[in-house]
Write a protein that holds these residues in place. Structure first.
Motif, PDB file in Angstrom:
ATOM      1  N   ASN A   4       1.914   9.123  -0.016  1.00 13.35           N
ATOM      2  CA  ASN A   4       1.677   8.559  -1.345  1.00 13.35           C
ATOM      3  C   ASN A   4       0.262   7.986  -1.384  1.00 13.35           C
ATOM      4  O   ASN A   4      -0.078   7.103  -0.599  1.00 13.35           O
ATOM      5  CB  ASN A   4       2.711   7.459  -1.597  1.00 13.35           C
ATOM      6  N   LEU A   5      -0.561   8.494  -2.286  1.00 10.89           N
ATOM      7  CA  LEU A   5      -1.959   8.030  -2.333  1.00 10.89           C
ATOM      8  C   LEU A   5      -2.256   7.175  -3.551  1.00 10.89           C
ATOM      9  O   LEU A   5      -3.386   6.716  -3.731  1.00 10.89           O
ATOM     10  CB  LEU A   5      -2.903   9.244  -2.290  1.00 10.89           C
ATOM     11  N   GLY A   6      -1.222   6.937  -4.392  1.00 14.09           N
ATOM     12  CA  GLY A   6      -1.420   6.062  -5.547  1.00 14.09           C
ATOM     13  C   GLY A   6      -1.824   6.832  -6.795  1.00 14.09           C
ATOM     14  O   GLY A   6      -1.792   8.063  -6.832  1.00 14.09           O
ATOM     15  N   GLY A   7      -2.203   6.090  -7.822  1.00 15.08           N
ATOM     16  CA  GLY A   7      -2.475   6.676  -9.130  1.00 15.08           C
ATOM     17  C   GLY A   7      -3.809   7.393  -9.208  1.00 15.08           C
ATOM     18  O   GLY A   7      -3.987   8.346  -9.977  1.00 15.08           O
ATOM     19  N   ARG A   8      -4.780   6.899  -8.475  1.00 13.09           N
ATOM     20  CA  ARG A   8      -6.062   7.590  -8.314  1.00 13.09           C
ATOM     21  C   ARG A   8      -6.455   7.378  -6.853  1.00 13.09           C
ATOM     22  O   ARG A   8      -5.891   6.524  -6.173  1.00 13.09           O
ATOM     23  CB  ARG A   8      -7.118   6.996  -9.249  1.00 13.09           C
ATOM     24  N   LEU A   9      -7.454   8.124  -6.408  1.00 12.22           N
ATOM     25  CA  LEU A   9      -7.772   8.082  -4.979  1.00 12.22           C
ATOM     26  C   LEU A   9      -8.746   6.962  -4.665  1.00 12.22           C
ATOM     27  O   LEU A   9      -9.729   6.741  -5.364  1.00 12.22           O
ATOM     28  CB  LEU A   9      -8.386   9.414  -4.538  1.00 12.22           C
ATOM     29  N   SER A  10      -8.483   6.276  -3.563  1.00 12.64           N
ATOM     30  CA  SER A  10      -9.441   5.333  -3.000  1.00 12.64           C
ATOM     31  C   SER A  10     -10.463   6.120  -2.170  1.00 12.64           C
ATOM     32  O   SER A  10     -10.339   7.331  -1.980  1.00 12.64           O
ATOM     33  CB  SER A  10      -8.702   4.297  -2.158  1.00 12.64           C
ATOM     34  N   THR A  11     -11.459   5.413  -1.659  1.00  5.33           N
ATOM     35  CA  THR A  11     -12.659   6.053  -1.104  1.00  5.33           C
ATOM     36  C   THR A  11     -12.370   7.112  -0.040  1.00  5.33           C
ATOM     37  O   THR A  11     -12.967   8.168  -0.033  1.00  5.33           O
ATOM     38  CB  THR A  11     -13.601   4.991  -0.527  1.00  5.33           C
ATOM     39  N   ILE A  12     -11.475   6.793   0.906  1.00  2.00           N
ATOM     40  CA  ILE A  12     -11.178   7.792   1.947  1.00  2.00           C
ATOM     41  C   ILE A  12      -9.673   8.025   2.050  1.00  2.00           C
ATOM     42  O   ILE A  12      -9.164   8.403   3.110  1.00  2.00           O
ATOM     43  CB  ILE A  12     -11.796   7.414   3.313  1.00  2.00           C
ATOM     44  N   GLY A  13      -8.975   7.796   0.943  1.00  2.05           N
ATOM     45  CA  GLY A  13      -7.518   7.940   0.934  1.00  2.05           C
ATOM     46  C   GLY A  13      -7.008   9.221   1.580  1.00  2.05           C
ATOM     47  O   GLY A  13      -6.133   9.174   2.455  1.00  2.05           O
ATOM     48  N   PRO A  14      -7.520  10.397   1.208  1.00  2.00           N
ATOM     49  CA  PRO A  14      -6.965  11.643   1.772  1.00  2.00           C
ATOM     50  C   PRO A  14      -7.212  11.818   3.267  1.00  2.00           C
ATOM     51  O   PRO A  14      -6.478  12.557   3.927  1.00  2.00           O
ATOM     52  CB  PRO A  14      -7.698  12.735   0.975  1.00  2.00           C
ATOM     53  N   GLY A  15      -8.231  11.159   3.820  1.00  2.00           N
ATOM     54  CA  GLY A  15      -8.510  11.325   5.243  1.00  2.00           C
ATOM     55  C   GLY A  15      -7.481  10.655   6.143  1.00  2.00           C
ATOM     56  O   GLY A  15      -7.281  11.072   7.287  1.00  2.00           O
ATOM     57  N   ILE A  16      -6.840   9.622   5.622  1.00  2.00           N
ATOM     58  CA  ILE A  16      -5.960   8.810   6.473  1.00  2.00           C
ATOM     59  C   ILE A  16      -4.691   9.554   6.891  1.00  2.00           C
ATOM     60  O   ILE A  16      -4.394   9.625   8.080  1.00  2.00           O
ATOM     61  CB  ILE A  16      -5.608   7.469   5.781  1.00  2.00           C
ATOM     62  N   PRO A  17      -3.940  10.158   5.947  1.00  2.00           N
ATOM     63  CA  PRO A  17      -2.693  10.825   6.376  1.00  2.00           C
ATOM     64  C   PRO A  17      -2.931  12.234   6.904  1.00  2.00           C
ATOM     65  O   PRO A  17      -1.974  12.946   7.182  1.00  2.00           O
ATOM     66  CB  PRO A  17      -1.869  10.860   5.087  1.00  2.00           C
ATOM     67  N   THR A  18      -4.191  12.641   7.030  1.00  2.00           N
ATOM     68  CA  THR A  18      -4.464  13.988   7.543  1.00  2.00           C
ATOM     69  C   THR A  18      -5.073  13.881   8.943  1.00  2.00           C
ATOM     70  O   THR A  18      -4.346  13.821   9.930  1.00  2.00           O
ATOM     71  CB  THR A  18      -5.373  14.749   6.561  1.00  2.00           C
TER      72      THR A  18
END
Lengths: 815, 146, 166
Positions: free
Chosen positions: A336-350
């Protein structure tokens, strides 16, 4: 310390040559903090300062049909009212797409400085007021009239991807940000299909609110005289913020922006990122004619406007044989990354999750698929450990589930599957070793069994059956849980990042500058940014060690883009290994120049100068010598300089690490569960960590303590709760249970030391280790305690209600 | 959140209906209501101060009598806003005759609350709402039975 | 509309006119510039704003400034006497009882109240006494050691053997 009799005759130089590195020196930061003289963001008062407050959306998902600010503009003390349409800036940047540059489709939506058309989570900013006082600003917010058109919301990442779910963004069908895969899909499928035993489990790694005790805030100041901006921010990354705010958000040239991070009251990842409020105070200050504008979030506001952590739903499958050999691990995760992306949101769960999913084990087959998902919740990004606690939770629960299935001891199954000490450098199958243009990351070192053995001995693991029986007589179910972890930290080799487009999409080297003044006093300026870790102490230890001077002669500066070399900041347990190495490198440059100048002073060849601590002498003539202080004085004056040499000792170094570092260890949690009430009591906590060489063991232990407590908090108490409409029900510290003193035991720590081969300190990093290991240890302990009732899994947090209900159901009663 | 209940009022159904359809009358029974403004026959506005736990907020409520089937059934919709909070509600009531001149009102309401009140008062909302509903009906009954 | 408040803060008499809704913590931080007292939450949960009022620890976010009229208030800035750290301050330093330092002033003030009442507290009593003070950095381990050490110093008059000096 050296024996007292010797100490009398030892000179300062020989004392320090024993080395400040490795000593538990008291922190030089502390006197200001324990006397109330710290200088946190909200302590800063500037002449003419005004105050900003932000109106936030009450809806999790809504269209903004109109905003009427006329009433607010007429309120007492109001200087300006701002809506999104007033602000010409770009949306915030997203700097770490899933998969880097490998071509994975990322459907990116980031917040605007203030929302213009619609809101995607409860708490998204829609308007702001600048007023003379904070109270006037808050009062004026109440006079802003917004017409909303509420839309249906979704908060669960798995449900959000299903047919018929409310859609958040046009460019993200089914709310999918990305689907990212790592590992060998067909090989893992084959291993699972042909395995003797397969265990499957759905796991929820619940959403957390990081809760540094100091909330975030910024002060923006536009100087009309110079057309320059200064932003004070409670941040882990002032240099990066200057870059992002300048080049990506505002378009203001980077050299016209100065970012200053004062004392930071804890961060744990939340203060890494580029937030809308940073740009907002810049815009607001210019709007009100150059008065400084301060914004400090309230705690309630913070719960909705500062990033959250974790929030995974995972389906794991672990396969192997009855002798305990694991053949494959397959995991499908909704992040779950929320309603819009934070700065490095996609990098964390990948990268920080899927690529380390195999942990410290030799699994021949690993495959992980992560679906990043938009939901009507606050954005999710790096919280202490960032991906690695989630990975450790999956693999360590998987090991226990598999052990339970085949009737093997959890310690034994770990031992059987550990990577042996001769495996390193190890190219792990879940992908950190993935080669792109020949650039690879390897697991650098490790020796996992001694840490496990030590932890088991400390815990009295061999006698656990009798310990459990004794607890039973007191009405307690006793459980013991293991967590053998590794983490990847010390981020990161720039060439690898460049090759794969990971990280900030930019380099991740670190910087240090050393200047030695005429009096021999030393200023070290670093690009990393403390938030309570004691960098002023540890970096002075490093430089004192390298230059052979007393630690008192070194002062450490940081946190201001004016005067400090560019640095990537502090996160990912990188400061000691990468930043510390930069300091060593800078000290080496200083030493070399001092050696050449000593040769000039002593009329010898530079090759004949021997350096012992701060003494530079001519080989074979020990009486012919100069101290570093004498050298810095003479070269600083520059009356006599050899041909081509510049005056002054002033050297800057940029250190790019050749690899990441890999701390590891085994933690053991022992819990007692009350048979009647389900209350879980953490009675003992044992941690054996291998973080390589330590600069200051006292500080290392403190980092472990704090990390452990946060991880325990996740297992037992913490959890952000949204209702189905996207309202955050755990919206205050009254509703979000943070660990308190009486809920925790003393921690029992020990170590093994396997120095990292990748940096000159042999240090690996310790900021996140505790949080990475402890959640899984406590979870495994709770399930172990409940296993006599036939319970094999429960989702966290293990509140009394959750545990009691599970116990009642297992006992066949009503719950 | 869903609420429902039954209230018996010792008054004839026509009188109960007339009272309930008069915003000035019924509005005065809402706890914390400070003013009522009639927009037209089926729309009115109310200002009300609501406190939950340690926070309180002044709501501006837009009310609409969405359906009327006198003297049996009515549906009311409401949307309210306060700084940082919002409430949306839909309520239905059905009147029927009981013995001894008693009118029975069966009602149900669905309420959704957003923003500060939801995040801060979550644990207290159900209790507070129950109390406010009870107060409202006590007031209606008292006025009709007077 | 303001009200007049006279109070003693760190031994100095202060006369202030404040709005009735002003909290003691705001009076301290904003009117008196005593920014060592921190605000960490808005629901009286975190304890970062703890000061002592007439010797007892209070969360200064739960006290109205007008309620402090006539009171004797001590904040973290008033704890060291004549330039010498209080044993609690020394012990927090010695035992690494702080990291980011944000909770520390409140933690020390809460501990001050405890050691005023109990000279030899057990770990359980220490943990109970700081139950209302949240620390997110230390896991409380070294805070407990620090308070234990300060209690010993106050009882025996001896300071701990010097550790490293920085």
């Amino acid at each position: 310390m050296t024996a007292e009799t010797e100490a009398d005759v030892l000179t300062a130089e020989t004392q320090v040559s024993a080395g400040p590195v490795g000593q538990s020196l008291k922190r030089r930061e502390d006197p200001r903090f324990i006397t109330g003289e710290g200088n946190y963001l909200d302590d800063i008062k500037l002449a003419g300062m005004s105050h900003l407050a932000i109106l936030r959306s009450p809806y999790a998902h809504a269209r903004i049909t109109s905003i009427d600010t006329s009433g607010a503009k007429a309120m007492p003390g109001v200087l300006a009212v701002i809506v999104g349409a007033d602000i010409p800036y770009n949306p915030l940047p997203m700097a770490w797409p899933a998969g880097g540059s490998s071509g994975v489709q990322n459907n990116v939506n980031t917040p605007r400085v203030l929302a213009t058309d619609d809101v995607k989570w409860t708490g998204e900013g829609v308007a702001a007021v600048v007023a003379e006082t904070p109270e006037q600003a808050a009062d004026a917010l109440e006079a802003i009239q917004v017409d909303w058109e509420p839309l249906p919301a979704v908060v669960d990442a798995e449900k959000a991807t299903k047919e018929g779910a409310p859609q958040l963004h046009e460019n993200a069908p089914n709310n999918v940000v990305f689907v990212w895969k790592v590992g060998d899909e067909s090989g893992t499928a084959a291993a699972i299909d042909s395995a003797e035993v397969v265990v499957r489990q759905r796991l929820v790694n619940q959403r957390l609110i990081p809760n540094p005790l100091e909330v975030r805030g910024d002060i923006g100041w536009y100087n009309p005289g110079t057309d320059e901006y200064t932003i004070w921010m409670s941040s882990q990354t002032p240099h990066i913020q200057r870059l992002l705010l300048g080049a990506f958000v505002t378009g203001i040239p980077e050299h016209k922006i100065r970012c200053i991070s004062p004392d930071v009251g804890g961060a744990f990842g939340t203060k890494i990122f580029c937030y809308a409020d940073m740009a907002l105070v810049m815009f607001a200050s210019k709007l009100v004619g150059g008065r400084p504008v301060k914004w400090v979030e309230t705690r309630r506001e913070s719960y909705q406007s500062t990033i959250h952590g974790r929030d995974h739903i995972s389906y794991l499958e672990i396969a192997g044989s009855r002798d305990g050999t694991i053949a494959g691990l397959r995991v499908k995760t909704y992040a779950n990354l929320g309603g819009r992306l934070s700065t490095i949101g996609p990098g964390i769960p990948t990268t920080l999750y899927g690529r380390v999913l195999a942990g410290c084990y030799k699994f021949p087959n690993v495959f992980c698929e992560v679906t990043g998902v938009y939901t009507n919740t606050t954005f999710v990004d790096a919280y202490r450990g960032a991906g690695r606690p989630e990975a450790t939770y999956v693999v360590e629960r998987a090991m226990d589930l598999f052990a339970d299935e085949i009737g093997m001891d959890p310690a034994e199954i770990r031992r059987r599957n550990f990577l042996p000490p001769d495996s390193f450098p190890y190219d792990n199958p879940s992908g950190l070793g993935t080669a792109v243009n020949g650039e690879k990351i390897y697991i650098d070192s490790g020796n996992y069994e001694p840490a496990l053995d030590k932890a088991l001995a400390m815990a009295g693991y061999a006698d656990m059956a009798s310990t459990k029986a004794e607890a039973r007589t007191r009405g307690k179910l006793l459980g013991v849980g293991l967590s053998s972890y590794i983490e990847v930290c010390g981020v990161a080799p720039s060439k690898w990042i460049g090759a794969v487009g990971e990280g900030w999409g930019a380099a991740m080297w670190e910087s240090a500058n050393i200047r030695i003044h005429l009096t021999g006093k030393i200023i070290l300026t670093i690009g990393t940014q403390p938030q309570g870790q004691g960098h002023e102490t540890t970096f002075s230890q490093i430089v004192a060690q390298e230059l052979g001077v007393p630690v008192e002669d070194v002062i450490v500066q940081h946190s201001d883009t004016k005067g400090a070399p560019f640095g990537y900041g502090s996160y990912g347990s990188r400061t000691a290994s990468v930043g510390g190495s930069a300091a060593i490198k800078a000290a080496g440059k200083v030493r070399e120049k001092a050696r050449r100048y000593a040769a000039h002073m002593l009329e010898a060849s530079p090759d004949d100068i021997e350096v012992d601590g701060a003494t530079y002498s001519v080989r074979g003539s020990p009486d012919k010598k100069k101290t570093l202080q004498e050298i810095s004085f003479a070269i600083g004056l520059g009356f006599s300089l050899p041909e081509g040499m510049e005056p002054y000792l002033d050297e800057t170094a940029y250190y790019d690490t050749p690899n990441c570092t890999w701390p590891f260890g085994t933690h053991v949690a022992i819990v007692e569960i009350d048979d009647e009430t389900g209350v879980v009591d953490l009675v003992r906590y044992i941690a054996v960590d291998d973080v390589g060489n330590k600069i200051n063991p006292m500080i290392v232990d403190g980092q472990l303590h704090g990390g452990i407590a946060q991880g325990v908090g996740q297992a037992l108490w913490e959890g952000a709760v949204y209702d189905d409409n996207g309202q955050l029900l755990s919206g205050t510290m009254m509703d979000y249970a943070l660990p308190r003193a009486s809920w925790l035991p003393m921690f029992e720590l020990d170590e093994t030391v396997t120095p990292s081969p990748v940096n000159p300190l042999g240090a690996k990093g310790v900021g996140e280790a505790g949080a990475i290991a402890s959640t899984a240890a406590v979870a495994n302990a709770v399930i172990d305690a409940l296993s006599p009732l036939g319970i094999r899994h429960l989702d966290m947090p293990y509140t009394a209600q959750t545990v009691w209900r599970a116990m009642s159901q297992a006992k066949g009663g009503q719950a | 959140m869903h609420f429902e209940g039954t209230v018996d009022i010792e008054a004839p159904r026509d009188r109960v209906w007339a009272f309930l359809m008069d915003p000035e009358q019924v509005g005065r029974c809402g706890p914390g209501v400070e003013s009522i403004e009639i927009v037209d026959e089926t729309h009115f506005r109310a200002r009300a101060k609501v406190g939950i736990g340690f926070i309180s907020a002044r709501f501006l409520m837009e009310m609409e009598l969405a359906e009327q089937y006198p003297p049996d059934r009515a549906v009311m919709k409401a949307h309210g806003q306060a700084p940082g909070s919002a409430v949306d509600a839909s309520a239905e009531m059905r009147l029927s005759d009981c013995a001894n001149g008693v009118t029975r009102m069966d009602w149900e309401a669905d309420v959704s609350i957003a923003g500060t009140i939801a995040s801060v008062g979550a644990r207290l909302i159900q209790g507070t709402a129950n109390k406010m509903i009870a107060k409202t009906f006590d007031c209606i009954r008292a006025k009709l039975e007077a | 509309m303001t009200e007049h408040v006279s109070l003693t803060v760190n031994g100095i008499g202060r006369e202030v006119d404040v709005e009735p809704r002003r909290l003691l913590v705001q009076l301290l931080r904003e009117e008196l510039d005593l920014t060592g007292t921190h605000v960490g939450c808005d629901t009286s949960q975190c304890g970062a704003c703890t000061v002592t009022m007439d010797g007892r620890a209070v969360k200064s976010c739960t006290v109205l400034a007008v309620q402090a009229d006539g009171a004797n208030v001590t904040t973290i800035e008033g704890v060291a006497k004549a330039g010498a750290m209080h044993p609690l301050q020394s012990a927090f330093w010695e035992k690494h009882g702080l990291q980011c330092g944000f909770c520390t002033p409140g933690m020390i003030m809460a501990a001050m109240d405890l050691l005023d009442r109990v000279s030899d507290p057990s770990d359980e009593e220490i943990r109970h006494a700081i139950e209302g003070n949240i620390c997110r950095c230390t896991g409380y381990h070294n805070i407990v050691l620090a308070i234990r050490e300060a209690a010993r110093t106050l009882r025996t008059g001896e300071t701990a053997s010097a550790g490293g000096v920085s």
